[in-house]
Motif scaffolding. Structure first.
Motif, mmCIF file in Angstrom:
data_model
loop_
_atom_site.group_PDB
_atom_site.id
_atom_site.type_symbol
_atom_site.label_atom_id
_atom_site.label_comp_id
_atom_site.label_asym_id
_atom_site.label_seq_id
_atom_site.Cartn_x
_atom_site.Cartn_y
_atom_site.Cartn_z
ATOM 1 N N UNK A 144 -13.976 -11.956 2.718
ATOM 2 C CA UNK A 144 -14.243 -13.352 3.023
ATOM 3 C C UNK A 144 -12.979 -14.063 3.518
ATOM 4 N N UNK A 145 -11.837 -13.749 2.914
ATOM 5 C CA UNK A 145 -10.585 -14.368 3.354
ATOM 6 C C UNK A 145 -10.274 -14.007 4.800
ATOM 7 N N UNK A 182 -1.128 -10.126 -0.639
ATOM 8 C CA UNK A 182 -2.103 -11.214 -0.809
ATOM 9 C C UNK A 182 -3.480 -10.695 -1.190
ATOM 10 N N UNK A 183 -3.511 -9.496 -1.708
ATOM 11 C CA UNK A 183 -4.800 -8.883 -2.032
ATOM 12 C C UNK A 183 -5.602 -9.715 -3.016
ATOM 13 N N UNK A 184 -4.934 -10.297 -3.989
ATOM 14 C CA UNK A 184 -5.607 -11.116 -5.002
ATOM 15 C C UNK A 184 -5.319 -12.602 -4.797
ATOM 16 N N UNK A 185 -4.908 -12.971 -3.598
ATOM 17 C CA UNK A 185 -4.642 -14.375 -3.257
ATOM 18 C C UNK A 185 -5.419 -14.717 -1.988
ATOM 19 N N UNK A 186 -6.699 -14.942 -2.108
ATOM 20 C CA UNK A 186 -7.537 -15.125 -0.907
ATOM 21 C C UNK A 186 -7.137 -16.303 -0.036
ATOM 22 N N UNK A 244 -10.075 -16.633 7.897
ATOM 23 C CA UNK A 244 -8.847 -16.665 8.683
ATOM 24 C C UNK A 244 -9.094 -16.457 10.162
ATOM 25 N N UNK A 245 -9.987 -15.533 10.505
ATOM 26 C CA UNK A 245 -10.313 -15.305 11.918
ATOM 27 C C UNK A 245 -10.929 -16.552 12.548
ATOM 28 N N UNK A 301 -16.156 -12.544 12.529
ATOM 29 C CA UNK A 301 -16.186 -13.177 11.212
ATOM 30 C C UNK A 301 -17.298 -12.619 10.355
ATOM 31 N N UNK A 302 -18.394 -12.195 10.987
ATOM 32 C CA UNK A 302 -19.517 -11.652 10.215
ATOM 33 C C UNK A 302 -19.238 -10.237 9.712
ATOM 34 N N UNK A 303 -18.417 -9.483 10.445
ATOM 35 C CA UNK A 303 -18.225 -8.072 10.114
ATOM 36 C C UNK A 303 -17.683 -7.836 8.698
ATOM 37 N N UNK A 304 -16.598 -8.502 8.280
ATOM 38 C CA UNK A 304 -16.052 -8.179 6.949
ATOM 39 C C UNK A 304 -17.024 -8.434 5.802
ATOM 40 N N UNK A 305 -17.953 -9.370 5.964
ATOM 41 C CA UNK A 305 -18.842 -9.717 4.860
ATOM 42 C C UNK A 305 -20.233 -9.122 5.028
ATOM 43 N N UNK A 306 -20.443 -8.341 6.087
ATOM 44 C CA UNK A 306 -21.752 -7.710 6.296
ATOM 45 C C UNK A 306 -21.574 -6.207 6.474
ATOM 46 N N UNK A 307 -21.414 -5.778 7.706
ATOM 47 C CA UNK A 307 -21.324 -4.350 7.984
ATOM 48 C C UNK A 307 -20.110 -3.708 7.328
ATOM 49 N N UNK A 308 -18.979 -4.415 7.336
ATOM 50 C CA UNK A 308 -17.788 -3.855 6.707
ATOM 51 C C UNK A 308 -17.979 -3.616 5.224
#
Length: 368
Positions: A1-2, A70-74, A6-7, A301-308
Motif C-alpha cells: 500500500x505504501x 522503511x519496511x515497517x514505516x509505511x 507513493x507512486x 498503483x493497483x498492482x502492489x495491492x492486487x496482482x502483486x
C-alpha cells in the motif's frame, strides 16, 4: 500500500510541477556516471559491462537499503517512493515540449523550432522543415511516453524503490553511451542491451494503452490497432516501433523516413498511413501521452495491492508445498526470518522474499 500511495503521489507531483528546475537528481546521476566513465573507459564490452553494473547497481543498492530501512514505516516508505517517482518521471516536460513545438511551428518560426528540437531528440535540425520537425516530435513523444512515464511506473510497481532508481539509471546510461559512434560502438553495448531488456514489456504496454486512449485525441482505435499489428516490428529497435506504430495509427499519420544526425544518417521504414505529421498533430500527440500516463499510473498503483499481493501469496504457498516447512515459507523460524530480511535488503521487494513478487539522446537501435 505504501508503494501504491507513493507512486500516485509522485505522479501527481510530476503532473503538477514537472521536472525540478535545479538540482535534478537524474542530472546529478548523469554527472556521476560521466566521471565513472572517464575512469573505466576502454573501447571494449568488458569495460562497458563493468561500467553498466557499477552505474546501475549503485542506485539499485541505494533503493534496496532505503526500502529495507522503511519496511515497517509505511509513511516514510510512501514519501520516499513519491520522491523517487517524481524524480524519474518526465511526462509533464515531454508534453510541454510537444505543445510549445506545435505552437512555434504554427507561428512559422522555423529557427526557434529547430533550436527546441534538441530538447526532444538528437537529430540535426539545421535543414528540417515543418513536416520533419513535427515528425521528429511525434516520434519522440511516442517513444518517451514509454521511457519517461510508463516504464518507470511499471518498474516502480513491480520492484519499488530499487525498480524506480535502477530503471532510470539504465535508461540514462543508454542515452549517454548507448548510441552507435566510434567511441561507444562496443563500450556502450551493455548499457543499450540492458535498456532494451527493461523496456520490452513497458513499450508494448505503451502501444496497447495508446490504442486504448486514442479517442481522447479524436483517434480511431481500430485503425491504431491495425497499424500497430502491421508495422510495430518493422522498426530496427525492438521497442520504439511498438510505441511509434500505435501513435501513427492513433493520429492517422505516417512516421519514419530518413533521420539525419550529426555526422550520419539512417533510413527508417514507414509506420502508419496517411499524411506526414504537421503542427496540428503535436497537441493531439501530447494529449494521448497524458492519457497513457494516467492509465499507466492507475495500473501501477493497483498492482502492489492486487496482482502483486496474489502472486506473493501463491509463491509462499508453493514454497510451503515444496519444502513442507511452514516456517521456511512464512519466515517463522530464525533462518526463514533472516533469509527473508536479507533478501528484502538486497532487492527492496517484500513480495520477492515470499516467493515471486519481484517482479533524451540518440540511442542504439532507435536513433531518437
Amino acid at each position: 500500500m505504501a508503494n501504491a500511495v507513493g507512486l500516485l503521489a509522485g505522479y501527481a507531483l510530476d503532473r503538477l510541477l514537472g521536472d525540478p528546475r535545479r538540482w535534478h537528481p537524474v542530472a546529478g546521476f548523469g554527472q556521476a556516471a560521466g566521471a565513472l566513465e572517464r575512469r573505466l573507459y576502454r573501447p571494449d564490452r568488458t569495460a562497458g559491462t563493468a561500467f553498466t553494473v557499477l552505474a546501475v547497481g549503485g542506485p539499485v543498492l541505494l533503493g534496496a537499503v532505503a526500502a529495507a530501512a522503511t519496511r515497517h514505516r509505511p509513511v516514510t516508505r510512501a514519501v520516499l517512493v513519491a520522491a523517487g517517482t517524481w524524480s524519474v518521471l518526465g511526462g509533464r516536460t515531454l508534453r510541454h515540449e510537444a505543445t510549445v513545438m506545435g505552437r512555434t511551428l504554427r507561428d512559422g518560426d522555423l529557427p526557434a523550432a529547430r533550436l527546441r528540437l534538441g530538447n526532444l531528440c538528437g537529430r540535426d535540425p539545421s535543414t528540417l522543415g515543418e513536416s520533419e520537425l513535427a515528425r521528429a516530435t511525434v516520434e519522440s513523444v511516442a517513444e518517451n511516453t514509454s521511457d519517461a512515464v510508463v516504464a518507470p511506473l511499471l518498474w516502480g510497481a513491480v520492484a519499488g524503490l530499487p525498480g524506480l532508481l535502477g530503471y532510470r539509471a539504465a535508461n540514462t546510461l543508454d542515452a549517454m553511451v548507448g548510441h552507435r559512434s566510434p567511441r561507444y560502438a562496443r563500450f556502450g553495448t551493455p548499457a543499450a542491451r540492458l535498456d532494451d531488456a527493461l523496456n520490452l514489456v513497458p513499450s508494448r504496454l505503451t502501444g496497447l494503452l495508446t490504442i486504448a486512449v486514442a479517442p481522447v485525441a479524436h483517434g480511431d482505435r481500430q485503425r491504431a490497432w491495425q497499424v500497430w499489428l502491421r508495422d510495430r516490428n518493422d522498426h530496427p529497435s525492438p521497442n520504439a516501433g511498438q510505441c511509434e506504430a500505435a501513435m501513427a495509427g492513433a493520429l492517422g499519420v505516417r512516421l519514419g523516413g530518413r533521420n539525419v544526425y550529426f555526422g550520419r544518417s539512417e533510413v527508417r521504414p514507414f509506420l502508419g498511413d496517411g499524411p506526414r505529421p504537421e503542427a496540428r498533430h503535436l497537441k493531439r500527440a501530447a494529449r494521448i501521452s497524458g492519457a497513457v500516463g494516467l492509465a499507466a499510473v492507475g495500473l501501477a498503483a493497483a498492482y502492489p495491492v492486487t496482482l502483486g499481493r496474489l502472486i506473493g501469496a501463491v509463491g509462499r504457498r508453493g514454497l510451503t508445498a515444496v519444502t513442507g516447512t511452514r516456517g521456511l515459507a512464512a519466515g517463522a523460524g530464525t533462518r526463514g526470518l533472516v533469509g527473508r530480511r536479507g533478501l528484502t535488503a538486497v532487492t527492496g521487494v517484500r513480495g520477492l522474499a515470499g516467493g515471486v513478487d519481484a517482479g533524451v539522446g540518440v540511442r542504439r537501435g532507435n536513433g531518437r
